[in-house]
Scaffold this active site. Structure first.
Site, mmCIF file in Angstrom:
data_model
loop_
_atom_site.group_PDB
_atom_site.id
_atom_site.type_symbol
_atom_site.label_atom_id
_atom_site.label_comp_id
_atom_site.label_asym_id
_atom_site.label_seq_id
_atom_site.Cartn_x
_atom_site.Cartn_y
_atom_site.Cartn_z
ATOM 1 N N LEU A 43 0.817 -1.217 0.000
ATOM 2 C CA LEU A 43 0.000 0.000 0.000
ATOM 3 C C LEU A 43 0.845 1.259 0.000
ATOM 4 O O LEU A 43 1.855 1.332 0.704
ATOM 5 C CB LEU A 43 -0.896 -0.025 1.249
ATOM 6 C CG LEU A 43 -1.718 1.221 1.558
ATOM 7 C CD1 LEU A 43 -3.119 0.829 2.025
ATOM 8 C CD2 LEU A 43 -1.059 2.084 2.624
ATOM 9 N N ASP A 46 0.309 8.639 1.943
ATOM 10 C CA ASP A 46 0.736 10.045 1.819
ATOM 11 C C ASP A 46 2.057 10.219 1.070
ATOM 12 O O ASP A 46 3.013 9.472 1.302
ATOM 13 C CB ASP A 46 1.009 10.667 3.192
ATOM 14 C CG ASP A 46 -0.059 10.401 4.203
ATOM 15 O OD1 ASP A 46 -1.032 9.714 3.888
ATOM 16 O OD2 ASP A 46 0.100 10.884 5.338
ATOM 17 N N GLN A 62 4.364 6.997 1.896
ATOM 18 C CA GLN A 62 4.071 6.079 2.990
ATOM 19 C C GLN A 62 3.832 4.709 2.391
ATOM 20 O O GLN A 62 2.988 4.554 1.500
ATOM 21 C CB GLN A 62 2.808 6.538 3.741
ATOM 22 C CG GLN A 62 3.021 7.741 4.612
ATOM 23 C CD GLN A 62 3.745 7.381 5.903
ATOM 24 O OE1 GLN A 62 3.156 6.841 6.811
ATOM 25 N NE2 GLN A 62 5.027 7.685 5.979
ATOM 26 N N SER A 106 4.421 10.400 8.329
ATOM 27 C CA SER A 106 4.636 11.405 7.279
ATOM 28 C C SER A 106 5.516 12.573 7.682
ATOM 29 O O SER A 106 5.705 12.842 8.870
ATOM 30 C CB SER A 106 3.285 11.931 6.791
ATOM 31 O OG SER A 106 2.682 10.923 6.023
ATOM 32 N N ARG A 165 1.850 14.862 14.593
ATOM 33 C CA ARG A 165 2.699 14.239 13.557
ATOM 34 C C ARG A 165 2.737 15.070 12.273
ATOM 35 O O ARG A 165 2.087 16.077 12.157
ATOM 36 C CB ARG A 165 2.193 12.831 13.264
ATOM 37 C CG ARG A 165 0.736 12.753 12.834
ATOM 38 C CD ARG A 165 0.336 11.312 12.529
ATOM 39 N NE ARG A 165 -1.082 11.220 12.212
ATOM 40 C CZ ARG A 165 -2.033 10.933 13.079
ATOM 41 N NH1 ARG A 165 -1.743 10.692 14.341
ATOM 42 N NH2 ARG A 165 -3.297 10.885 12.695
ATOM 43 N N ASP A 166 3.475 14.567 11.306
ATOM 44 C CA ASP A 166 3.549 15.090 9.945
ATOM 45 C C ASP A 166 4.253 16.448 9.873
ATOM 46 O O ASP A 166 3.697 17.436 9.374
ATOM 47 C CB ASP A 166 2.137 15.202 9.303
ATOM 48 C CG ASP A 166 1.330 13.931 9.453
ATOM 49 O OD1 ASP A 166 1.944 12.873 9.680
ATOM 50 O OD2 ASP A 166 0.095 13.991 9.350
ATOM 51 N N GLU A 224 -4.385 16.545 9.806
ATOM 52 C CA GLU A 224 -3.226 15.794 9.330
ATOM 53 C C GLU A 224 -2.501 16.580 8.236
ATOM 54 O O GLU A 224 -3.108 17.385 7.517
ATOM 55 C CB GLU A 224 -3.670 14.431 8.786
ATOM 56 C CG GLU A 224 -4.248 13.542 9.879
ATOM 57 C CD GLU A 224 -4.384 12.083 9.454
ATOM 58 O OE1 GLU A 224 -3.990 11.211 10.225
ATOM 59 O OE2 GLU A 224 -4.894 11.827 8.357
HETATM 60 C C1 FRU Z 1 -2.396 10.621 6.853
HETATM 61 C C2 FRU Z 1 -1.660 9.919 7.971
HETATM 62 C C3 FRU Z 1 -0.643 10.830 8.632
HETATM 63 C C4 FRU Z 1 0.345 9.852 9.194
HETATM 64 C C5 FRU Z 1 0.370 8.794 8.136
HETATM 65 C C6 FRU Z 1 0.598 7.404 8.633
HETATM 66 O O1 FRU Z 1 -2.914 9.737 5.934
HETATM 67 O O2 FRU Z 1 -2.566 9.400 8.932
HETATM 68 O O3 FRU Z 1 -1.178 11.705 9.600
HETATM 69 O O4 FRU Z 1 1.582 10.417 9.385
HETATM 70 O O5 FRU Z 1 -0.888 8.855 7.494
HETATM 71 O O6 FRU Z 1 0.663 6.526 7.546
#
Ligand code: FRU
Length: 486
Positions: A43, A46, A62, A106, A165-166, A224
């Site tokens: 899969l 992001d 990702q 991410s 995160r991110d 996110e």
């Molecule tokens: C968004 C998310 C991000 C996270 C990542 C994990 O799709 O949930 O916030 O970092 O995917 O895969």
């Protein structure tokens, strides 16, 4: 749908041999893309770490190697010289430390001097599955590999929930400082952004405060993938709010929105001019990120995940899912955001085919729409039934997209019919189809609509309002799909 145990989803990849067969198997799928970046196996979700460095575009996505499941996330690294042709580079980041034992989540990239820096979330979980997100960094080495810093830049704040995160890194010229924007959630479950600042990239980070966005104190439960960019003097804030339904978005609780406004780093306030907008009106568009170091103050380059969290797609049965969108150019013209397909994508056109035959699985369509009502159905059956149906109502200036007629229906509980409202009458459409996705750009970028679509063998036909000028070009492949795992 296959049920995965936690151990299966979070299994660590020990050797490429463990996924070689999977790669060989999914390679034969009729739904593999040919000019979009897609997961080498398993899969993709992001886009991460998107930046121009020494003339090369770097992008990671990702990646969960094992199948169409959100489990242990890696960064998979791809490169391009022109944002059109992409090649697989191998694993960018792998979850091999205490701080990221349950995934490299991410983040973003930035080129500075002769180095390319990456900022990502180390997703640590204890044995009892309690999560601690760390903001971590990595640097591209001379061999083109991402090397992690030993220690995180900072840990989470305990005055916010575990959802932090991110990291999006930005440089502010006026302040002579770097800022990191972190997507977050308050303890009372409201979506927000946390801001950190430093004069150095890899040290000196301190918490500056929570971003204030007047009018958006209660807007979704988690923001996110925040991204901020200045285009032609306007600040554009993009993020993916979750855990809320929004008008015109069916039952979905995951969205990708933007606001145009002014970012004030003294008060940490983003003041929007007017309302928020949907970045894309389609079924499958999320976690969009712009590239760093584009070097043009009037343009940003954005890429997104064609897909949504919580949704399921027919290729799950084949043990893979997801794709990156085409990179798109963002401009702000007369206070409005315009999004156009990446310049030069036309170079993938093969000889134009005359309407009347069937639709190639990978193609571009260009439609000039005269005044009045207009209908177009793509990937219909031979008798014109079914397909992805677009109908335009000139009274309301709304295009309605309906995928209920496709043989392969999916996410039927979320939405199958959505509107793409326009500000000006529909005049032109550019449509990009690639085996399992369709991206529609209306009126030179006024609105866009992105969706996965999985036509079956009998669905390669189309119908269009008679008398309409439509041009069709089959597309050449531009993304290599090699098994590079190291
Ligand atoms: C968004 C998310 C991000 C996270 C990542 C994990 O799709 O949930 O916030 O970092 O995917 O895969």
């Amino acid at each position: 749908m296959r049920e995965w145990t936690r151990d299966e989803r979070y299994r660590v990849l020990q050797s490429p041999d463990e996924i070689r067969d999977l790669y060989e198997r999914i390679k034969t799928s009729v739904y593999r893309q040919t000019y979009h970046v897609q997961p080498v196996t398993g899969l993709s979700s992001d886009p991460n770490g998107f930046a121009l460095h020494n003339g090369t575009w770097h992008l990671c996505y990702q990646w969960c190697p094992w199948g169409a499941v959100h489990g242990l996330k890696y960064w998979y690294h791809v490169k391009s010289e022109d944002l059109i042709h992409w090649q697989n580079e191998g694993i960018g980041l792998k979850p091999d430390t205490y701080y990221d034992n349950r995934g490299n989540h991410s983040g973003s990239g930035i080129s500075k001097g002769d180095k390319l820096y990456f900022f990502y979330t180390g997703n640590h979980r204890d044995e009892d599955w309690t999560r601690t997100p760390y903001t971590c960094a990595a640097v591209l080495d001379d061999d083109g590999k991402l090397q992690k810093l030993e220690k995180p830049l900072f840990g989470p704040r305990d005055d916010h929930s575990e959802h932090q995160r991110d990291p999006k890194i930005v440089w502010n010229e006026e302040k002579q400082k770097y800022y990191i924007f972190i997507g977050a959630q308050t303890l009372d479950l409201r979506g927000c952004v946390l801001i950190y600042e430093s004069e150095e990239l890899l040290s000196g980070w301190k918490f500056a405060g929570e971003l204030k966005v007047p009018g958006y104190e209660k807007f979704g439960g988690m923001w996110e993938c925040p991204y901020i960019v200045n285009i032609s003097g306007k600040d554009v804030l993009i993020f993916s709010p979750q855990y809320t339904k929004l008008p015109g978005r069916g039952e979905s609780t995951n969205h990708n929105v933007y606001m145009i406004g002014k970012m004030d780093y003294d008060t940490l306030t983003f003041t929007p001019e007017g309302d928020y907008h949907y970045l894309d009106f389609g079924f499958d568009f999320y976690a969009a990120q712009g590239a760093a170091n584009v070097g043009d103050p009037d343009k940003a380059i954005l890429i997104a995940w064609i897909g949504l969290p919580d949704n399921h797609y027919p290729t799950e049965e084949e043990d893979w899912e997801g794709s990156m969108s085409l990179p798109r150019e963002l401009r702000v013209v007369n206070g409005k955001l315009l999004q156009t397909p990446i310049t030069g994508i036309e170079s993938l056109r093969e000889d134009e085919i005359k309407p009347g035959g069937s639709l190639p699985a990978a193609c571009e369509l260009e439609v000039s729409v005269p005044e009045g009502a207009f209908d177009l159905a793509l990937f219909t059956r031979e008798d014109g039934s079914g397909g992805l149906r677009l109908s335009y109502n000139p009274e309301t200036k709304v295009c309605t997209l309906d995928r209920t007629g496709m043989d392969k229906r999916f996410n039927t509980n979320v939405f199958e019919v959505l509107d793409m409202p326009l500000d000006t009458p529909l005049k032109k459409l550019r449509i990009f189809a690639d085996h399992s996705s369709v991206e529609i750009f209306a009126n030179d970028g006024e609105a866009t609509f992105t969706t996965h679509l999985y036509p079956t063998e009998r669905e390669f036909h189309f119908t269009v309002t008679p008398g309409i000028e439509m041009r069709i070009w089959p597309y050449r492949a531009s993304v290599t799909d090699e098994f590079v795992i190291e």
